[in-house]
Design a protein around this motif. Structure first.
Motif, PDB file in Angstrom:
ATOM      1  N   ASN A   1       0.683  -1.808   1.304  1.00 22.63           N
ATOM      2  CA  ASN A   1       1.096  -0.782   0.348  1.00 22.63           C
ATOM      3  C   ASN A   1       0.163   0.425   0.380  1.00 22.63           C
ATOM      4  O   ASN A   1       0.619   1.571   0.312  1.00 22.63           O
ATOM      5  N   VAL A   2      -1.131   0.180   0.491  1.00 24.64           N
ATOM      6  CA  VAL A   2      -2.069   1.295   0.609  1.00 24.64           C
ATOM      7  C   VAL A   2      -1.758   2.092   1.873  1.00 24.64           C
ATOM      8  O   VAL A   2      -1.679   3.327   1.854  1.00 24.64           O
TER       9      VAL A   2
ATOM     10  N   LEU B   1       0.034   6.044   2.282  1.00 24.97           N
ATOM     11  CA  LEU B   1      -0.620   7.087   3.077  1.00 24.97           C
ATOM     12  C   LEU B   1       0.345   7.631   4.131  1.00 24.97           C
ATOM     13  O   LEU B   1       0.365   8.836   4.415  1.00 24.97           O
TER      14      LEU B   1
ATOM     15  N   CYS C   1      -3.768   5.631   7.590  1.00 20.47           N
ATOM     16  CA  CYS C   1      -2.639   4.706   7.492  1.00 20.47           C
ATOM     17  C   CYS C   1      -2.664   3.718   8.651  1.00 20.47           C
ATOM     18  O   CYS C   1      -2.504   2.510   8.477  1.00 20.47           O
TER      19      CYS C   1
ATOM     20  N   LEU D   1      -5.340   0.845   8.450  1.00 18.63           N
ATOM     21  CA  LEU D   1      -4.984  -0.201   7.484  1.00 18.63           C
ATOM     22  C   LEU D   1      -3.723  -0.965   7.915  1.00 18.63           C
ATOM     23  O   LEU D   1      -3.666  -2.189   7.819  1.00 18.63           O
TER      24      LEU D   1
ATOM     25  N   SER E   1       0.677  -4.078  -6.542  1.00 11.71           N
ATOM     26  CA  SER E   1      -0.367  -3.104  -6.206  1.00 11.71           C
ATOM     27  C   SER E   1       0.094  -1.673  -6.435  1.00 11.71           C
ATOM     28  O   SER E   1      -0.726  -0.773  -6.645  1.00 11.71           O
ATOM     29  N   ASN E   2       1.399  -1.460  -6.417  1.00 15.78           N
ATOM     30  CA  ASN E   2       1.916  -0.105  -6.606  1.00 15.78           C
ATOM     31  C   ASN E   2       1.626   0.431  -8.004  1.00 15.78           C
ATOM     32  O   ASN E   2       1.510   1.644  -8.196  1.00 15.78           O
TER      33      ASN E   2
ATOM     34  N   ILE F   1      -2.025   1.730  -7.263  1.00 16.41           N
ATOM     35  CA  ILE F   1      -2.179   2.732  -6.208  1.00 16.41           C
ATOM     36  C   ILE F   1      -1.337   3.975  -6.469  1.00 16.41           C
ATOM     37  O   ILE F   1      -1.848   5.104  -6.456  1.00 16.41           O
ATOM     38  N   ASN F   2      -0.062   3.776  -6.728  1.00 18.61           N
ATOM     39  CA  ASN F   2       0.823   4.935  -6.865  1.00 18.61           C
ATOM     40  C   ASN F   2       0.554   5.719  -8.150  1.00 18.61           C
ATOM     41  O   ASN F   2       0.625   6.948  -8.164  1.00 18.61           O
TER      42      ASN F   2
END
Length: 335
Positions: free
Chosen positions: A92-93, A97, A177, A180, A222-223, A226-227
């Motif tokens: 997701n990270v 990106l 991106c 990762l 995770s969003n 992160i988002n």
């Protein structure tokens, strides 16, 4: 559960993965410039989880091979669930990106640079963990793909404004991106048994379908960290209030959900194909999506139409490098 039983079918599944992973970003383009990528991305991650669940309760729960989804989930070792979940967080990270890089630099640059780099790292990492196929041909194919990445970056630098550093942020995000993205697949693969054991499924390990759902849960959870952080401190433009998400039209939201579902189909097919192709080759072929995305960016969205003469030669060599590299990756499994 459904399993692939021959290498030609596995290659076909990898080609479908390639098409899905290389095409989903068109939905971000179709959503339009008025719908910020941060808002698009919420629906995207929901689409990933929705499609994973559809697979789990259909193909993942039918047949006599392995274990059905619910039975598999009940017996899963927490460490394996955690590994697949972590894979979702890392993905997701990396993917957010990528979406930001697409918004800044376009599909024809973000994919070949970001996902091309992820392909290289992913093949190396997954081959190291589970060697399969002809190493010489496999890594020669990777070398051609590296050359294609360099050619694409050179072509991008020829666009008006890029040589003065205007597009540096897009390239930096694409590279970050790629670094990762090259590792997330290994954590998902580590939660599953070796490909040759898919039909018998050792205790504690996750089936491809359970791993996919767990991975998707990691993406969604995770969003929310992160988002939201990116919405408050965006890469480009002004901060985006969360309330803006609820002002979107049905069309805006459907494009994002469709994009996530398309990507999820590709991921599921990649994991299933690994049963015959190995994790390294399945991942490597799927990430041929870079060529598909570059095709969309160059020929459909016309992202290089302002480039000076000679740029088309670089782009042609880029496509040739990818095609040769992917062909070598396919041959590596049967040589």
């Amino acid at each position: 559960m459904f399993l692939v039983e021959s290498y030609p079918v596995a290659v076909l599944f990898c080609v479908i993965t390639m098409l899905c992973w290389g095409s989903w970003a068109n939905t971000q383009k179709a959503a339009g410039k008025s719908w910020r990528f941060e808002l698009f991305y919420w629906d995207y991650v929901f689409g990933v989880l929705l499609m994973a669940l559809i697979f789990a309760f259909t193909l993942g729960s039918l047949g006599t091979a392995g274990r059905g989804f619910l039975a598999d989930l009940k017996q899963a070792d927490p460490a394996n669930l955690g590994s697949a979940l972590l894979g979702g967080v890392i993905f997701n990270v990396a993917n957010i990106l990528l979406v930001a890089a697409i918004a800044i630099a376009g599909m024809a640059v973000a994919f070949p640079v970001g996902i091309g780099l992820a392909l290289v790292l992913g093949v190396v990492v997954n081959y190291w963990a589970d060697p399969a196929g002809n190493a010489l041909l496999l890594f020669l194919g990777v070398a051609f793909i590296v050359a294609a990445i360099v050619l694409d970056a050179l072509a991008y630098r020829r666009l008006p404004g890029q040589s003065q550093g205007g597009g540096a942020k897009g390239l930096i995000l694409a590279v970050a991106c790629g670094v990762l993205m090259g590792y997330f697949y290994r954590f998902v693969a580590a939660a599953m048994p070796k490909p040759e054991e898919f039909a018998v499924m050792p205790a504690g390990k996750l089936s491809p379908y359970t791993a996919m759902v767990t991975f998707a849960v990691g993406v969604v959870l995770s969003n929310f960290v992160i988002n939201i952080a990116i919405m408050y401190r965006p890469f480009i433009g002004e901060p985006v209030p969360i309330s803006e998400y609820f002002k979107g039209t049905a069309r805006d939201h459907l494009w994002g959900i469709l994009g996530g579902m398309i990507w999820s189909v590709g991921m599921m097919f990649s994991i299933i194909a690994a049963g015959q192709a190995s994790f390294a080759i399945s991942y490597g072929l799927g990430q041929g999506a870079t060529m598909v995305a570059a095709f969309w960016g160059v020929f459909i969205w016309r992202e290089f139409q302002q480039a000076p003469p000679g740029t088309n030669r670089l782009l042609g060599l880029m496509f040739a490098g990818y095609l040769i590299g992917l062909a070598l990756v396919i041959i590596a499994r049967v040589s």
